[in-house]
Design a protein around this motif. Structure first.
Motif, PDB file in Angstrom:
ATOM      1  N   SER A 132     -12.079   7.117 -21.587  1.00 12.68           N
ATOM      2  CA  SER A 132     -11.634   7.175 -22.988  1.00 12.68           C
ATOM      3  C   SER A 132     -10.204   6.708 -23.191  1.00 12.68           C
ATOM      4  N   ASN A 133      -9.412   6.583 -22.113  1.00 13.99           N
ATOM      5  CA  ASN A 133      -8.001   6.220 -22.245  1.00 13.99           C
ATOM      6  C   ASN A 133      -7.657   5.134 -21.228  1.00 13.99           C
ATOM      7  N   LYS A 134      -7.528   3.913 -21.712  1.00 12.80           N
ATOM      8  CA  LYS A 134      -7.316   2.766 -20.835  1.00 12.80           C
ATOM      9  C   LYS A 134      -5.989   2.853 -20.083  1.00 12.80           C
ATOM     10  N   THR A 135      -4.925   3.303 -20.772  1.00  9.79           N
ATOM     11  CA  THR A 135      -3.612   3.383 -20.123  1.00  9.79           C
ATOM     12  C   THR A 135      -3.626   4.370 -18.963  1.00  9.79           C
ATOM     13  N   LEU A 136      -4.150   5.565 -19.199  1.00  8.67           N
ATOM     14  CA  LEU A 136      -4.212   6.563 -18.130  1.00  8.67           C
ATOM     15  C   LEU A 136      -5.131   6.111 -17.008  1.00  8.67           C
ATOM     16  N   CYS A 137      -6.193   5.394 -17.353  1.00  6.12           N
ATOM     17  CA  CYS A 137      -7.103   4.881 -16.335  1.00  6.12           C
ATOM     18  C   CYS A 137      -6.372   3.900 -15.419  1.00  6.12           C
ATOM     19  N   THR A 138      -5.597   2.998 -16.021  1.00  5.09           N
ATOM     20  CA  THR A 138      -4.840   2.014 -15.244  1.00  5.09           C
ATOM     21  C   THR A 138      -3.829   2.693 -14.335  1.00  5.09           C
ATOM     22  N   ILE A 139      -3.101   3.653 -14.897  1.00  4.67           N
ATOM     23  CA  ILE A 139      -2.071   4.355 -14.127  1.00  4.67           C
ATOM     24  C   ILE A 139      -2.705   5.143 -12.982  1.00  4.67           C
TER      25      ILE A 139
ATOM     26  N   LEU B 277      -0.618   2.378   0.452  1.00  7.40           N
ATOM     27  CA  LEU B 277       0.441   1.602   1.100  1.00  7.40           C
ATOM     28  C   LEU B 277       0.807   2.176   2.462  1.00  7.40           C
ATOM     29  N   TRP B 278       0.818   3.512   2.557  1.00  8.34           N
ATOM     30  CA  TRP B 278       1.281   4.161   3.787  1.00  8.34           C
ATOM     31  C   TRP B 278       0.239   4.111   4.902  1.00  8.34           C
ATOM     32  N   ASP B 279      -0.894   3.486   4.625  1.00 10.14           N
ATOM     33  CA  ASP B 279      -1.898   3.280   5.668  1.00 10.14           C
ATOM     34  C   ASP B 279      -1.748   1.918   6.341  1.00 10.14           C
ATOM     35  N   GLU B 280      -0.840   1.091   5.822  1.00  6.85           N
ATOM     36  CA  GLU B 280      -0.655  -0.243   6.398  1.00  6.85           C
ATOM     37  C   GLU B 280      -0.141  -0.123   7.833  1.00  6.85           C
ATOM     38  N   PRO B 281      -0.594  -0.999   8.722  1.00 10.09           N
ATOM     39  CA  PRO B 281      -0.296  -0.832  10.158  1.00 10.09           C
ATOM     40  C   PRO B 281       1.107  -1.222  10.586  1.00 10.09           C
ATOM     41  N   ASP B 282       1.795  -2.084   9.822  1.00  6.28           N
ATOM     42  CA  ASP B 282       3.123  -2.512  10.245  1.00  6.28           C
ATOM     43  C   ASP B 282       3.982  -2.854   9.032  1.00  6.28           C
ATOM     44  N   TYR B 283       5.258  -3.117   9.310  1.00 12.35           N
ATOM     45  CA  TYR B 283       6.244  -3.356   8.246  1.00 12.35           C
ATOM     46  C   TYR B 283       5.871  -4.551   7.372  1.00 12.35           C
ATOM     47  N   ASP B 284       5.517  -5.663   7.994  1.00  8.70           N
ATOM     48  CA  ASP B 284       5.235  -6.880   7.225  1.00  8.70           C
ATOM     49  C   ASP B 284       4.035  -6.699   6.295  1.00  8.70           C
ATOM     50  N   SER B 285       2.982  -6.068   6.794  1.00 12.85           N
ATOM     51  CA  SER B 285       1.802  -5.874   5.949  1.00 12.85           C
ATOM     52  C   SER B 285       2.097  -4.874   4.834  1.00 12.85           C
ATOM     53  N   MET B 286       2.975  -3.924   5.093  1.00 18.10           N
ATOM     54  CA  MET B 286       3.336  -2.961   4.045  1.00 18.10           C
ATOM     55  C   MET B 286       4.169  -3.638   2.956  1.00 18.10           C
ATOM     56  N   ILE B 287       5.073  -4.508   3.355  1.00 13.09           N
ATOM     57  CA  ILE B 287       5.856  -5.274   2.366  1.00 13.09           C
ATOM     58  C   ILE B 287       4.928  -6.118   1.506  1.00 13.09           C
ATOM     59  N   THR B 288       3.977  -6.774   2.148  1.00 12.05           N
ATOM     60  CA  THR B 288       3.024  -7.621   1.410  1.00 12.05           C
ATOM     61  C   THR B 288       2.202  -6.788   0.434  1.00 12.05           C
ATOM     62  N   ALA B 289       1.731  -5.638   0.901  1.00 14.21           N
ATOM     63  CA  ALA B 289       0.930  -4.755   0.046  1.00 14.21           C
ATOM     64  C   ALA B 289       1.758  -4.212  -1.115  1.00 14.21           C
ATOM     65  N   LEU B 290       3.022  -3.864  -0.856  1.00 15.63           N
ATOM     66  CA  LEU B 290       3.897  -3.357  -1.916  1.00 15.63           C
ATOM     67  C   LEU B 290       4.169  -4.441  -2.953  1.00 15.63           C
ATOM     68  N   GLU B 291       4.375  -5.681  -2.491  1.00 12.18           N
ATOM     69  CA  GLU B 291       4.611  -6.783  -3.436  1.00 12.18           C
ATOM     70  C   GLU B 291       3.392  -6.992  -4.330  1.00 12.18           C
ATOM     71  N   ALA B 292       2.212  -6.936  -3.731  1.00 13.04           N
ATOM     72  CA  ALA B 292       0.982  -7.104  -4.516  1.00 13.04           C
ATOM     73  C   ALA B 292       0.837  -5.972  -5.530  1.00 13.04           C
ATOM     74  N   TRP B 293       1.173  -4.752  -5.112  1.00 14.21           N
ATOM     75  CA  TRP B 293       1.072  -3.605  -6.026  1.00 14.21           C
ATOM     76  C   TRP B 293       2.041  -3.772  -7.194  1.00 14.21           C
ATOM     77  N   CYS B 294       3.262  -4.179  -6.903  1.00  9.87           N
ATOM     78  CA  CYS B 294       4.270  -4.352  -7.959  1.00  9.87           C
ATOM     79  C   CYS B 294       3.859  -5.445  -8.943  1.00  9.87           C
ATOM     80  N   GLN B 295       3.299  -6.529  -8.439  1.00 13.56           N
ATOM     81  CA  GLN B 295       2.829  -7.598  -9.330  1.00 13.56           C
ATOM     82  C   GLN B 295       1.700  -7.113 -10.216  1.00 13.56           C
ATOM     83  N   LEU B 296       0.799  -6.340  -9.632  1.00 14.14           N
ATOM     84  CA  LEU B 296      -0.314  -5.787 -10.405  1.00 14.14           C
ATOM     85  C   LEU B 296       0.198  -4.832 -11.481  1.00 14.14           C
TER      86      LEU B 296
END
Length: 299
Positions: A181-188, A198-217
């Motif tokens: 019923s609430n698109k904003t809360l659903c997205t958040i 993010l904290w399941d990523e195996p190493d620093y580089d993959s975590m940086i990549t995952a964080l960048e993708a999350w921030c862009q999203l």
């Protein structure tokens, strides 16, 4: 027993009981002597309120042994610098990582005195900040909602904050109805689940990549609070992703802070800072025993 309870039981003044306990702690607690500390590798730093909403104490833990190694009044960079400067140069050089929240004062102290140590931002504080974002957006939706929407939102904050696996079937169904019923809360909410991964990523580089993708999203959602949060995370990306190097959290520090919080509430106000520091040190000793019944462990 609380000081008040002992005072009432013995029929003597509160201050007398406190002074007796303070003298006992001064004579029995092992001294905090940073200059004698050796072999520090990973440490955790945090602040704890001396009184709710008032001044603060700085606590430092050895994250390898789990022991409290420093407590002092204040939460400025100078308080932490004072601790670091009491360590030997060899001990300072051996510290590889410092876990902390994202406040500037402790970061400044580490960068000034421990230039070779990595800062690791504690995942609990990152997710705690995201929980504040969820709370604010849910409150905004409630304020601006229709009568039906307010009825739907009432009593749902805990559903948004809890992890999905911890919800029962009835709670999951109600959360599904809310998100539908609430698109904003659903997205958040969906981005919360992805952020935790993010904290399941195996190493620093993959975590940086995952964080960048999350921030862009997050930025593509056009939700202002998410955009601001993503910018803040990206600015702190090194400290966040250093987790992948060391797998450090402030869990031991937070556990100590819970004990300190209980101590503060039981005291109903702390008027003697030095006594409070002694009581904090007492709570950190795992096998404290009664002076009257030595065979009984109190912790």
């Amino acid at each position: 027993m609380s000081i008040h309870a002992v005072s009432k039981h013995l029929g003597i003044r509160w201050e007398t009981v406190k002074n007796i306990d303070k003298a006992f702690l001064l004579s029995t607690l092992p001294a905090l002597e940073p200059e004698k500390i050796t072999s520090l590798v990973h440490i955790g730093v945090d602040e704890v309120a001396r009184a709710k909403g008032h001044d603060y104490m700085t606590v430092v833990y050895d994250l390898v042994s789990g022991q409290l190694i420093w407590v002092d009044h204040g939460r400025t960079s100078n308080v932490l610098i004072n601790f670091f400067e009491q360590l030997s140069q060899q001990t300072r050089d051996g510290i590889r990582a410092v876990s902390m929240d994202m406040g500037q004062s402790y970061q400044s102290a580490v960068r000034k005195v421990l230039p070779n140590a990595d800062i690791v931002f504690d995942r609990f504080h990152v997710m705690q900040n995201y929980s504040l974002l969820i709370r604010k957006e849910r409150n905004k939706a409630f304020r601006n909602g229709t009568h039906h929407e307010k009825k739907m939102l009432k009593g749902t904050l805990f559903l948004l904050l809890k992890n999905a696996p911890n919800l029962n079937d009835k709670q999951s169904d109600r959360l599904d109805d809310l998100l539908e019923s609430n698109k904003t809360l659903c997205t958040i909410y969906m981005l919360k689940e992805q952020l935790q991964a993010l904290w399941d990523e195996p190493d620093y580089d993959s975590m940086i990549t995952a964080l960048e993708a999350w921030c862009q999203l997050a930025k593509k959602t056009r939700i202002l609070s998410l955009i601001n949060f993503a910018d803040a995370l990206w600015d702190r990306r090194i400290g966040i992703c250093n987790y992948a190097k060391y797998r450090l959290t402030n869990a031991r520090v937070e556990a100590g802070n819970v004990s300190i919080g209980l101590l503060r509430r039981r005291a109903r106000g702390v008027r003697d800072t030095e006594y409070f520091k002694l009581k904090i040190r007492q709570t950190s000793i795992k096998e404290a025993q009664s002076i009257f019944y030595p065979e009984i462990k109190l912790t």
